[in-house]
Design a protein around this motif. Structure first.
Motif, short mmCIF file in Angstrom:
data_model
loop_
_atom_site.label_atom_id
_atom_site.label_comp_id
_atom_site.label_asym_id
_atom_site.label_seq_id
_atom_site.Cartn_x
_atom_site.Cartn_y
_atom_site.Cartn_z
N LEU A 178 0.75 -1.09 -0.36
CA LEU A 178 -0.36 0.01 -0.02
C LEU A 178 0.53 1.17 -0.04
O LEU A 178 0.76 2.70 -0.53
N ALA A 179 1.49 1.25 0.54
CA ALA A 179 3.29 2.44 1.07
C ALA A 179 4.12 2.55 -1.06
O ALA A 179 3.86 4.08 -0.53
N ILE A 180 3.84 1.41 -1.67
CA ILE A 180 4.26 1.79 -2.63
C ILE A 180 3.37 2.43 -3.82
O ILE A 180 3.35 3.54 -4.17
N VAL A 181 2.46 1.89 -3.28
CA VAL A 181 1.28 2.50 -4.39
C VAL A 181 0.68 3.77 -4.36
O VAL A 181 1.09 4.55 -5.54
N ILE A 182 0.90 3.98 -2.60
CA ILE A 182 0.59 5.62 -2.69
C ILE A 182 1.69 6.29 -3.05
O ILE A 182 1.76 7.25 -3.63
N MET A 183 3.33 5.88 -2.64
CA MET A 183 4.64 6.90 -3.68
C MET A 183 4.26 6.94 -4.99
O MET A 183 4.85 7.96 -5.82
N PHE A 184 4.46 5.77 -5.93
CA PHE A 184 3.58 5.99 -7.15
C PHE A 184 2.81 6.46 -7.91
O PHE A 184 3.15 7.20 -8.45
N PHE A 185 1.77 6.70 -7.02
CA PHE A 185 0.78 8.33 -7.06
C PHE A 185 1.30 9.68 -7.05
O PHE A 185 1.26 10.28 -8.13
N LEU A 186 2.25 9.73 -5.84
CA LEU A 186 2.60 11.20 -5.60
C LEU A 186 3.49 11.31 -6.66
O LEU A 186 4.16 12.55 -7.50
N PHE A 187 4.24 10.13 -6.91
CA PHE A 187 5.10 10.12 -8.23
C PHE A 187 4.79 11.14 -9.28
O PHE A 187 5.17 11.63 -10.05
N ALA A 188 3.30 10.32 -10.11
CA ALA A 188 2.77 10.78 -10.67
C ALA A 188 2.20 12.36 -10.95
O ALA A 188 2.09 12.69 -11.97
N MET A 189 1.86 12.95 -9.57
CA MET A 189 1.72 14.01 -9.51
C MET A 189 2.51 15.45 -9.37
O MET A 189 2.32 15.68 -9.41
N ILE A 190 3.27 14.73 -8.88
CA ILE A 190 4.96 15.65 -9.91
C ILE A 190 5.08 15.83 -10.72
O ILE A 190 5.05 16.76 -11.00
N SER A 191 4.84 15.09 -11.28
CA SER A 191 5.75 15.56 -12.58
C SER A 191 4.82 15.86 -13.59
O SER A 191 4.65 16.43 -14.32
N PHE A 192 3.01 15.74 -13.46
CA PHE A 192 1.37 15.87 -14.36
C PHE A 192 1.79 17.49 -14.16
O PHE A 192 2.23 18.67 -14.43
N VAL A 193 2.58 18.15 -12.68
CA VAL A 193 2.32 19.01 -12.28
C VAL A 193 3.05 20.54 -13.21
O VAL A 193 3.18 21.05 -13.58
N THR A 194 4.72 19.30 -12.68
CA THR A 194 5.95 20.07 -13.55
C THR A 194 5.54 20.21 -15.26
O THR A 194 6.64 21.03 -15.31
N GLY A 195 5.53 19.24 -15.37
CA GLY A 195 4.99 19.07 -17.02
C GLY A 195 4.16 20.11 -17.56
O GLY A 195 4.28 20.64 -19.03
N LEU A 196 3.21 20.77 -16.69
CA LEU A 196 2.26 22.07 -16.84
C LEU A 196 3.58 23.43 -17.88
O LEU A 196 2.71 24.20 -18.78
N GLN A 197 4.36 22.95 -17.10
CA GLN A 197 5.27 24.42 -17.27
C GLN A 197 5.87 23.81 -18.61
O GLN A 197 6.30 25.60 -19.59
N ASN A 198 5.89 22.92 -19.24
CA ASN A 198 6.63 23.22 -20.92
C ASN A 198 5.43 23.67 -21.35
O ASN A 198 6.52 24.93 -22.20
#
Length: 423
Positions: free
Chosen positions: A8-28
């Motif tokens: 469960l902890a790994i799944v949550i961390m994976f989910f947060l990993f995706a969030m980081i990229s989505f918001v950061t990627g908006l700047q492109n």
């Protein structure tokens, strides 16, 4: 912690990993928007990206200390709250048509991304038991990170349509999705049980004299592999972001003249290749050392960048998605194809550098994670420098900035990543 809790902890961390990229990627794609809406130069179009990443320089160490004092769950909850506010300010910049408010929103979002990164990387490394297995989990998490990064430029490019008439309000649906993701993440994390190795370690050592902030930093920096590793992270993030950001500006400029939706699809291929590379890195990460992986991908990336710069600018057919959301093909410069192929190389660099840099750090790992976050600001600094070079000498010549960076990472893997002492 039991095996089910670990999953469960790994799944949550994976989910947060995706969030980081989505918001950061908006700047492109936002760089394309502000260039059209505010008449920004190539360098100025990267200021939002700079604001997003320079926040890491301010928040990197504080995020590490927040993690050490309050643990993973509280740090994660604070991070997604700040992220919601940051994206909300970006939305308001479209309503007010203010470049300054746009930069403010990007800066606030950067604080959130820094805090999330501080949580995700050491947590996955810990859950994997460190070493090759820890690197393997980071690579798998990075695959979801790349999936989100693949979607963002394609989706926002579709929303923009005609790059010459783009406005921040065109990206509102993407901003609403980002705020929705943050709200959902807050609820999930709030009601989830997350292991707290940092707090457990502090409880065990509560009767012992603990080091102060400066002593901890000094102790961490006594490890030469960490010193050169944080420099490598600064360079790496700049290379990773600079390749697609400047390529997007190049393709939507008067030199090539592609629609934003088409250019966004091409850039999306870069992040898709990063996804493939990270997934492959996750599969072989338990068998191939981080050093061998880093030497290989740095060498190949240098070759691909040089090919992209010096091969004749022949136009080749490339698959894209049109404004009508149908699959088609378009003509793009051959050099851009080689730039996009670099995604296979940059995909595994973060996990490999992190793994090499924290080898033997022991109790200083959380401080090292904070130092890493400070140096992520390279993702804003190098593209800005590259934008200046593009304004002065041309888009293709600007890639010399990244070639130099890739050669440093190769030197780090070959000579500078060997620990000078262990604990």
């Amino acid at each position: 912690m039991n095996k089910k809790g670990n999953v469960l902890a790994i799944v949550i961390m994976f989910f947060l990993f995706a969030m980081i990229s989505f918001v950061t990627g908006l700047q492109n794609p936002m760089g394309v928007i502000v260039k059209a809406q505010f008449g920004a130069s190539n360098a100025m179009s990267q200021l939002g990206n700079l604001a997003n990443f320079i926040a890491y320089a301010f928040m990197g160490l504080p995020a590490g200390f927040i993690l050490k004092k309050y643990g993973y769950k509280i740090t994660s909850l604070a991070a997604v709250t700040v992220g919601f506010v940051g994206v909300g300010v970006s939305f308001l910049s479209g309503v007010s048509e203010s470049f300054a408010i746009y930069l403010t929103g990007a800066f606030i979002s950067g604080f959130s991304m820094c805090m999330l990164n501080t949580v995700v990387n050491p947590m996955l490394n810990t859950l994997g038991g460190g070493g090759n297995k820890g690197n393997q989990l980071i690579q798998f998490g990075g695959s979801l990170n790349s999936l989100a990064a693949t979607i963002v430029p394609v989706f926002v490019g579709y929303l923009i349509g005609n790059a010459a008439q783009a406005k921040i309000t065109d990206a509102n649906p993407a901003l609403f999705i980002a705020m929705g993701i943050f709200a959902l993440a807050f609820i999930i994390i709030l009601f989830s049980q997350i292991p707290e190795p940092e707090l457990e370690a502090a409880a065990v050592a509560k009767d012992k004299k603990t080091e102060g902030t400066m002593a901890s930093i000094k102790g961490a920096l006594a490890h030469r592999n960490l010193v050169f590793g944080v420099i490598a992270i600064f360079v790496y993030v700049g290379v990773e972001v600079g390749i697609p950001n400047i390529a997007n500006l190049y393709m939507t400029s008067g030199e090539i003249g592609l629609a934003a939706s088409v250019a966004g699809t091409v850039v999306g291929i870069y992040w898709l290749l990063m996804l493939c590379g990270r997934f492959l890195g996750g599969l072989i990460g338990g068998k191939v050392s981080s050093r061998a992986m880093m030497i290989t991908v740095s060498s190949v990336a240098a070759v691909l960048l040089l090919l992209g710069m010096f091969l004749p600018s022949t136009m080749v057919t490339f698959p894209t998605i049109t404004q009508e959301l149908t699959f088609s093909t378009t003509q793009i410069p051959l050099g851009v194809v080689f730039f996009m192929l670099c995604g296979l190389c940059t995909s595994v660099m973060w996990g490999s550098i992190f793994n090499l840099a924290v080898e033997g750090l022991g109790k200083y790992t959380s401080i090292a994670s904070g130092l890493f976050m400070v140096m992520v600001c390279g993702g804003g600094v190098l593209p800005l420098i590259q934008g200046w070079v593009a304004d002065a000498f041309g888009f293709l010549q600007s890639y010399w900035v990244l070639v130099i960076g890739v050669f440093y990472m190769l030197i780090f893997a070959l000579f500078l990543s060997k620990p000078s002492k262990t604990e």
